[in-house]
Write a protein that holds these residues in place. Sequence first.
Motif, PDB file in Angstrom:
ATOM      1  N   ASN A   1       0.805  -1.221   0.000  1.00  0.00           N
ATOM      2  CA  ASN A   1       0.000   0.000   0.000  1.00  0.00           C
ATOM      3  C   ASN A   1       0.837   1.270   0.000  1.00  0.00           C
ATOM      4  N   ASP A   2       2.166   1.153  -0.065  1.00  0.00           N
ATOM      5  CA  ASP A   2       3.016   2.342  -0.050  1.00  0.00           C
ATOM      6  C   ASP A   2       2.998   2.994  -1.433  1.00  0.00           C
ATOM      7  N   VAL A   3       2.258   4.062  -1.549  1.00  0.00           N
ATOM      8  CA  VAL A   3       2.138   4.770  -2.826  1.00  0.00           C
ATOM      9  C   VAL A   3       2.854   6.127  -2.767  1.00  0.00           C
ATOM     10  N   SER A   4       3.806   6.246  -1.848  1.00  0.00           N
ATOM     11  CA  SER A   4       4.499   7.527  -1.665  1.00  0.00           C
ATOM     12  C   SER A   4       5.286   7.949  -2.906  1.00  0.00           C
ATOM     13  N   GLY A   5       5.659   7.007  -3.767  1.00  0.00           N
ATOM     14  CA  GLY A   5       6.405   7.351  -4.967  1.00  0.00           C
ATOM     15  C   GLY A   5       5.522   7.699  -6.153  1.00  0.00           C
ATOM     16  N   LEU A   6       4.217   7.666  -5.973  1.00  0.00           N
ATOM     17  CA  LEU A   6       3.289   7.939  -7.075  1.00  0.00           C
ATOM     18  C   LEU A   6       2.783   9.377  -7.027  1.00  0.00           C
ATOM     19  N   SER A   7       2.420   9.892  -8.179  1.00  0.00           N
ATOM     20  CA  SER A   7       1.824  11.233  -8.233  1.00  0.00           C
ATOM     21  C   SER A   7       0.379  11.147  -7.728  1.00  0.00           C
ATOM     22  N   ALA A   8      -0.206  12.285  -7.438  1.00  0.00           N
ATOM     23  CA  ALA A   8      -1.598  12.318  -6.976  1.00  0.00           C
ATOM     24  C   ALA A   8      -2.527  11.732  -8.033  1.00  0.00           C
ATOM     25  N   ASP A   9      -2.244  11.997  -9.301  1.00  0.00           N
ATOM     26  CA  ASP A   9      -3.068  11.458 -10.386  1.00  0.00           C
ATOM     27  C   ASP A   9      -2.958   9.927 -10.458  1.00  0.00           C
ATOM     28  N   ASP A  10      -1.750   9.410 -10.257  1.00  0.00           N
ATOM     29  CA  ASP A  10      -1.552   7.958 -10.282  1.00  0.00           C
ATOM     30  C   ASP A  10      -2.275   7.282  -9.115  1.00  0.00           C
ATOM     31  N   VAL A  11      -2.239   7.911  -7.949  1.00  0.00           N
ATOM     32  CA  VAL A  11      -2.934   7.360  -6.782  1.00  0.00           C
ATOM     33  C   VAL A  11      -4.443   7.387  -7.025  1.00  0.00           C
ATOM     34  N   ARG A  12      -4.935   8.474  -7.595  1.00  0.00           N
ATOM     35  CA  ARG A  12      -6.364   8.584  -7.901  1.00  0.00           C
ATOM     36  C   ARG A  12      -6.776   7.507  -8.915  1.00  0.00           C
ATOM     37  N   ALA A  13      -5.968   7.292  -9.942  1.00  0.00           N
ATOM     38  CA  ALA A  13      -6.266   6.260 -10.945  1.00  0.00           C
ATOM     39  C   ALA A  13      -6.248   4.873 -10.304  1.00  0.00           C
TER      40      ALA A  13
ATOM     41  N   ALA B   1       9.791 -10.375  -6.664  1.00  0.00           N
ATOM     42  CA  ALA B   1      10.702 -11.320  -6.037  1.00  0.00           C
ATOM     43  C   ALA B   1       9.989 -11.989  -4.857  1.00  0.00           C
ATOM     44  N   PRO B   2      10.490 -13.117  -4.374  1.00  0.00           N
ATOM     45  CA  PRO B   2       9.870 -13.746  -3.201  1.00  0.00           C
ATOM     46  C   PRO B   2       9.772 -12.755  -2.033  1.00  0.00           C
ATOM     47  N   ASN B   3       8.651 -12.769  -1.348  1.00  0.00           N
ATOM     48  CA  ASN B   3       8.377 -11.868  -0.212  1.00  0.00           C
ATOM     49  C   ASN B   3       8.451 -10.389  -0.599  1.00  0.00           C
ATOM     50  N   ALA B   4       8.092 -10.074  -1.842  1.00  0.00           N
ATOM     51  CA  ALA B   4       8.072  -8.685  -2.292  1.00  0.00           C
ATOM     52  C   ALA B   4       6.799  -8.454  -3.105  1.00  0.00           C
ATOM     53  N   CYS B   5       6.431  -7.204  -3.235  1.00  0.00           N
ATOM     54  CA  CYS B   5       5.263  -6.854  -4.033  1.00  0.00           C
ATOM     55  C   CYS B   5       5.580  -7.032  -5.510  1.00  0.00           C
ATOM     56  N   GLY B   6       4.545  -7.293  -6.274  1.00  0.00           N
ATOM     57  CA  GLY B   6       4.697  -7.372  -7.714  1.00  0.00           C
ATOM     58  C   GLY B   6       4.356  -6.031  -8.336  1.00  0.00           C
ATOM     59  N   GLY B   7       4.069  -6.057  -9.616  1.00  0.00           N
ATOM     60  CA  GLY B   7       3.699  -4.849 -10.331  1.00  0.00           C
ATOM     61  C   GLY B   7       2.535  -5.150 -11.263  1.00  0.00           C
ATOM     62  N   CYS B   8       2.186  -4.175 -12.068  1.00  0.00           N
ATOM     63  CA  CYS B   8       1.070  -4.324 -12.986  1.00  0.00           C
ATOM     64  C   CYS B   8       1.370  -3.530 -14.251  1.00  0.00           C
ATOM     65  N   LYS B   9       0.884  -4.030 -15.359  1.00  0.00           N
ATOM     66  CA  LYS B   9       1.080  -3.349 -16.642  1.00  0.00           C
ATOM     67  C   LYS B   9       0.190  -2.118 -16.774  1.00  0.00           C
ATOM     68  N   VAL B  10      -0.920  -2.057 -16.026  1.00  0.00           N
ATOM     69  CA  VAL B  10      -1.850  -0.940 -16.183  1.00  0.00           C
ATOM     70  C   VAL B  10      -2.088  -0.112 -14.914  1.00  0.00           C
ATOM     71  N   VAL B  11      -1.793  -0.660 -13.742  1.00  0.00           N
ATOM     72  CA  VAL B  11      -1.962   0.067 -12.478  1.00  0.00           C
ATOM     73  C   VAL B  11      -0.575   0.334 -11.899  1.00  0.00           C
ATOM     74  N   LYS B  12      -0.269   1.586 -11.626  1.00  0.00           N
ATOM     75  CA  LYS B  12       1.050   1.942 -11.108  1.00  0.00           C
ATOM     76  C   LYS B  12       1.152   1.655  -9.614  1.00  0.00           C
ATOM     77  N   GLY B  13       2.386   1.412  -9.167  1.00  0.00           N
ATOM     78  CA  GLY B  13       2.672   1.183  -7.760  1.00  0.00           C
ATOM     79  C   GLY B  13       2.822  -0.286  -7.438  1.00  0.00           C
ATOM     80  N   PRO B  14       3.144  -0.580  -6.170  1.00  0.00           N
ATOM     81  CA  PRO B  14       3.320  -1.972  -5.755  1.00  0.00           C
ATOM     82  C   PRO B  14       1.988  -2.710  -5.746  1.00  0.00           C
ATOM     83  N   ILE B  15       2.004  -3.964  -6.193  1.00  0.00           N
ATOM     84  CA  ILE B  15       0.780  -4.753  -6.309  1.00  0.00           C
ATOM     85  C   ILE B  15       0.934  -6.056  -5.537  1.00  0.00           C
ATOM     86  N   ASP B  16      -0.030  -6.347  -4.681  1.00  0.00           N
ATOM     87  CA  ASP B  16      -0.064  -7.592  -3.916  1.00  0.00           C
ATOM     88  C   ASP B  16      -0.677  -8.685  -4.796  1.00  0.00           C
ATOM     89  N   ALA B  17      -0.084  -9.865  -4.789  1.00  0.00           N
ATOM     90  CA  ALA B  17      -0.594 -10.995  -5.588  1.00  0.00           C
ATOM     91  C   ALA B  17      -2.010 -11.378  -5.169  1.00  0.00           C
TER      92      ALA B  17
END
Length: 105
Positions: free
Chosen positions: A37-49, A77-93
């Motif tokens: 849930n750490d979205v501190s590296g995202l812009s306000a627009d990215d968090v809103r999206a 990686a093991p014990n780490a968040c993944g990502g997404c092709k369309v949603v920015k930021g860390p993604i939980d499996a």
Amino acid sequence: MKDPIDRREAIRRLALFSTAALASQLLPACKSKPSCNDVSGLSADDVRARNDMAGYVEHAPDPAKKCSGCMHYLPGAPNACGGCKVVKGPIDAEAYCRLWAATPS
């Protein structure tokens, strides 16, 4: 008076103590799941999206529609968040969003 311990016993006790201290530090780390849930590296627009448009939630309401089964999910990686092709930021499996699409078989 108590007999002093010999060298072999002192080394054995030190090894046991060291192992116990190390295990107490490592075991909690093995059990902990990272927060995605750490979205501190995202812009306000990215968090809103992420939140409003995609509707990202940390736990999928339908177990059949977890991010891990989505064609857009990028495993981490093991014990780490993944990502997404369309949603920015860390993604939980185990998460879900409205953009979920089944991975082709």
